[in-house]
Design a protein around this motif. Structure first.
Motif, short mmCIF file in Angstrom:
data_model
loop_
_atom_site.label_atom_id
_atom_site.label_comp_id
_atom_site.label_asym_id
_atom_site.label_seq_id
_atom_site.Cartn_x
_atom_site.Cartn_y
_atom_site.Cartn_z
N GLN A 192 31.98 109.24 -41.76
CA GLN A 192 32.00 107.86 -42.28
C GLN A 192 33.26 107.13 -41.75
O GLN A 192 33.65 107.39 -40.63
N LEU A 218 34.88 103.04 -46.07
CA LEU A 218 33.93 103.69 -46.98
C LEU A 218 34.63 104.71 -47.87
O LEU A 218 33.99 105.44 -48.62
N VAL A 271 26.36 99.70 -42.39
CA VAL A 271 25.01 99.91 -42.94
C VAL A 271 25.12 99.92 -44.45
O VAL A 271 26.14 100.30 -45.00
N LEU A 296 23.58 100.16 -53.66
CA LEU A 296 24.60 100.35 -52.62
C LEU A 296 24.00 100.54 -51.24
O LEU A 296 24.67 100.37 -50.24
N GLY A 297 22.72 100.91 -51.20
CA GLY A 297 22.13 101.24 -49.90
C GLY A 297 22.61 102.60 -49.43
O GLY A 297 23.02 102.76 -48.27
N THR A 298 22.60 103.59 -50.31
CA THR A 298 23.07 104.92 -49.91
C THR A 298 22.08 105.55 -48.92
O THR A 298 20.98 105.04 -48.72
N THR A 299 22.48 106.67 -48.35
CA THR A 299 21.60 107.37 -47.41
C THR A 299 20.53 108.18 -48.16
O THR A 299 19.66 108.79 -47.54
N ARG A 352 18.16 103.12 -40.22
CA ARG A 352 18.30 101.71 -40.64
C ARG A 352 19.03 100.89 -39.59
O ARG A 352 19.93 101.38 -38.90
N VAL A 359 30.95 102.07 -51.07
CA VAL A 359 31.67 103.12 -50.36
C VAL A 359 30.88 104.41 -50.48
O VAL A 359 29.88 104.47 -51.22
N THR A 360 31.33 105.44 -49.80
CA THR A 360 30.75 106.76 -50.03
C THR A 360 31.59 107.45 -51.12
O THR A 360 32.56 106.86 -51.61
N TRP A 382 33.63 100.90 -40.86
CA TRP A 382 32.69 101.35 -41.91
C TRP A 382 31.80 102.49 -41.40
O TRP A 382 30.63 102.57 -41.76
N ASP A 413 30.18 105.01 -38.12
CA ASP A 413 29.38 104.78 -36.90
C ASP A 413 30.21 104.19 -35.77
O ASP A 413 29.69 103.44 -34.94
N ASN A 443 25.12 112.92 -44.89
CA ASN A 443 24.99 111.46 -44.77
C ASN A 443 25.53 110.99 -43.42
O ASN A 443 25.24 109.89 -42.98
N ALA A 444 26.35 111.84 -42.77
CA ALA A 444 26.91 111.48 -41.46
C ALA A 444 25.86 111.70 -40.37
O ALA A 444 24.86 112.37 -40.60
P1 IMP Z 1 26.18 107.64 -49.37
O1 IMP Z 1 27.33 108.18 -48.60
O2 IMP Z 1 24.85 108.15 -48.91
O3 IMP Z 1 26.36 107.76 -50.84
O4 IMP Z 1 26.11 106.04 -49.09
C1 IMP Z 1 27.14 105.16 -49.53
C2 IMP Z 1 27.42 104.08 -48.49
O5 IMP Z 1 28.02 104.67 -47.35
C3 IMP Z 1 26.17 103.38 -47.97
O6 IMP Z 1 26.47 102.02 -47.70
C4 IMP Z 1 25.86 104.10 -46.68
O7 IMP Z 1 25.13 103.30 -45.78
C5 IMP Z 1 27.27 104.39 -46.18
N1 IMP Z 1 27.34 105.55 -45.29
C6 IMP Z 1 27.25 106.85 -45.63
N2 IMP Z 1 27.38 107.64 -44.55
C7 IMP Z 1 27.55 106.82 -43.50
C8 IMP Z 1 27.78 107.03 -42.11
O8 IMP Z 1 27.86 108.16 -41.61
N3 IMP Z 1 27.93 105.90 -41.36
C9 IMP Z 1 27.89 104.66 -41.88
N4 IMP Z 1 27.70 104.42 -43.17
C10 IMP Z 1 27.53 105.47 -43.97
#
Ligand code: IMP
Length: 423
Positions: free
Chosen positions: A223, A227, A272, A125-128, A302, A237-238, A11, A13, A38-39
């Motif tokens: 990611q 995801l 995360v 979702l807990g997005t970034t 986080r 997911v992203t 997932w 990291d 987000n990475a």
């Molecule tokens: P988003 O990509 O910000 O929309 O987040 C969607 C989901 O992907 C959330 O659960 C984030 O925590 C996860 N996520 C996004 N980027 C990463 C990453 O680089 N590492 C781990 N989880 C990520």
């Protein structure tokens, strides 16, 4: 010809930065194929710890040209903050090339990411909160603004005007927020355009030409497999395609070029944000993994959820990405545990399965079936070759290899650059 895709097998990291650092010096181009800021990867420049979010982690190496491909989404403000932080430590990013087809993350995307999450309440979702989902949503809806639009002020202004009108209606009428000032965004992005201009390039053609000339290219995934928008644990997911197939669509390179797919996998699992996680540990072992593995997000800070290695997911990642090799990271984090576990199968609604359930509801109810192995207490950081590892650590690695069905070529035994065993 050598085209290697580097993909997270879990997932995210998994320690992709370290893997890239190991492989990148021998390549001519490193190109990111999806995701945005987000990475997060940590690098050390000048002995100072820096977080990279958009710039390929290979930036510290002289040889590879860093590129951001068509499938990446770019927040110029975040990009320039990163470039400036690197410049302050003597790292020059002038060679960075950015695809004109990449989409721009705009201030309204960031605003929407925040309010949509709040609106989802318990289902969030807990997005970034970096605006990633709304940027890809606009791309799919064909109202997105691309990097190349910055080169044509008129086009940019037209597209911005349509978007600001629509987004402000949504922000103010649905979410009860203040509307954004379109003129201010226009001025801000006009300044970005000046800076971004020299970096914009036909990256697909450059990568194609490099490969046909026999050069080595590394396709850097962000990611991780689970995801992935199509193949991950949807909706948790992203919004892009981290799985290896995304390397082709996200750079404009045909699949016949790819000759190696390296999966990066931690010796345990983290995640995360929200979503199912069968091997999650909510006990002191989970705390041990989090503390020893420093499991805090580089992007959001986080705390990451921690659990045992899941071979069902590893086999899924191996199949989905057609993995040719594995880079097993953070083996050292398991040191000091009396026993270590690997999930070999699940029981879903009373049925045992060794494959990743195609039905998401079944996955939500999956109970892991564990195999327990003896642990080890030795410090692994000085191990230079496989035979230097304690016998029980060797046994663990060999078992992961058997259960995952992919040869483990590299093993991370510490955070440092040299703390990697190559087999
Ligand atoms: P988003 O990509 O910000 O929309 O987040 C969607 C989901 O992907 C959330 O659960 C984030 O925590 C996860 N996520 C996004 N980027 C990463 C990453 O680089 N590492 C781990 N989880 C990520």
């Amino acid at each position: 010809m050598s085209a290697t895709v580097l993909v997270g097998a879990q997932w995210g990291d998994e320690g992709k930065g370290k893997a890239i650092d190991r492989i990148a010096p021998d390549t001519d181009i490193v190109i990111r194929y999806q995701g945005g800021n987000n990475a997060g990867h940590t690098v050390f420049a000048d002995g100072v710890k820096l977080g990279l979010h958009l710039i390929p982690s290979s930036i510290l190496h002289a040889r590879p040209v860093p590129m951001l491909g068509d499938g990446v989404v770019i927040d110029p403000e975040a990009l320039f903050a990163e470039i400036d932080a690197l410049a302050a430590h003597g790292i020059d990013c002038s060679r960075l090339k950015i695809s004109g087809n990449a989409h721009l993350t705009m201030p309204y995307h960031r605003a929407l990411d925040g309010v949509i999450e709040r609106h989802l309440g318990r289902a969030q979702l807990g997005t970034t909160k970096k605006g990633i989902g709304p940027t890809y949503a606009d791309k799919a809806a064909r109202i997105g603004i691309r990097v190349q639009d910055l080169l044509d002020v008129k086009i940019f202004e037209q597209k911005l005007e349509i978007n600001v009108r629509e987004k402000n209606a949504v922000l103010s009428k649905i979410y009860n927020r203040m509307p954004l000032d379109g003129k201010q965004i226009l001025a801000q992005y006009a300044a970005f355009a000046e800076r971004l201009g020299p970096h914009i390039a036909d990256t697909g053609r450059l990568v194609h030409d490099a490969l046909t000339a026999g050069q080595a290219v590394l396709f850097e995934g962000a990611q991780g497999t689970l995801l992935d928008i199509d193949h991950g644990t949807y909706p948790f997911v992203t919004s892009s395609s981290p799985a290896a197939g995304g390397a082709c669509t996200g750079t404009g390179i045909g699949p016949r070029f790819i000759d190696r797919v390296v999966g990066i996998c931690k010796a345990y699992t983290t995640r995360v944000g929200a979503g199912p996680f069968p091997t999650e540990l909510l006990d002191e072992v989970g705390d041990h993994l989090g503390a020893v593995g420093a499991e805090f997000g580089v992007t959001t800070g986080r705390k990451r959820r921690c659990g045992w290695l899941d071979a069902v997911l590893l086999r899924y990642a191996a199949r989905l990405n057609s993995l040719s090799d594995l880079f097993l990271t953070k083996l050292d984090v398991l040191s000091g545990l009396e026993t270590v576990r690997i999930a070999t199968a699940y029981v879903c609604d009373g049925q045992r399965t060794e494959v990743f359930p195609a039905n998401q509801t079944l996955f939500h109810h999956a109970e892991p079936v564990y195999e327990e192995l003896p642990g080890w207490s030795d410090d692994l950081s000085s191990a230079k070759k496989f035979g230097d590892l304690p016998a029980n650590a060797q046994r663990f690695v060999e078992r992961v290899e058997e259960l995952g069905g992919v040869p483990i070529r590299w093993i991370g035994v510490g955070p440092g650059r040299d703390e990697t065993i190559e087999r």
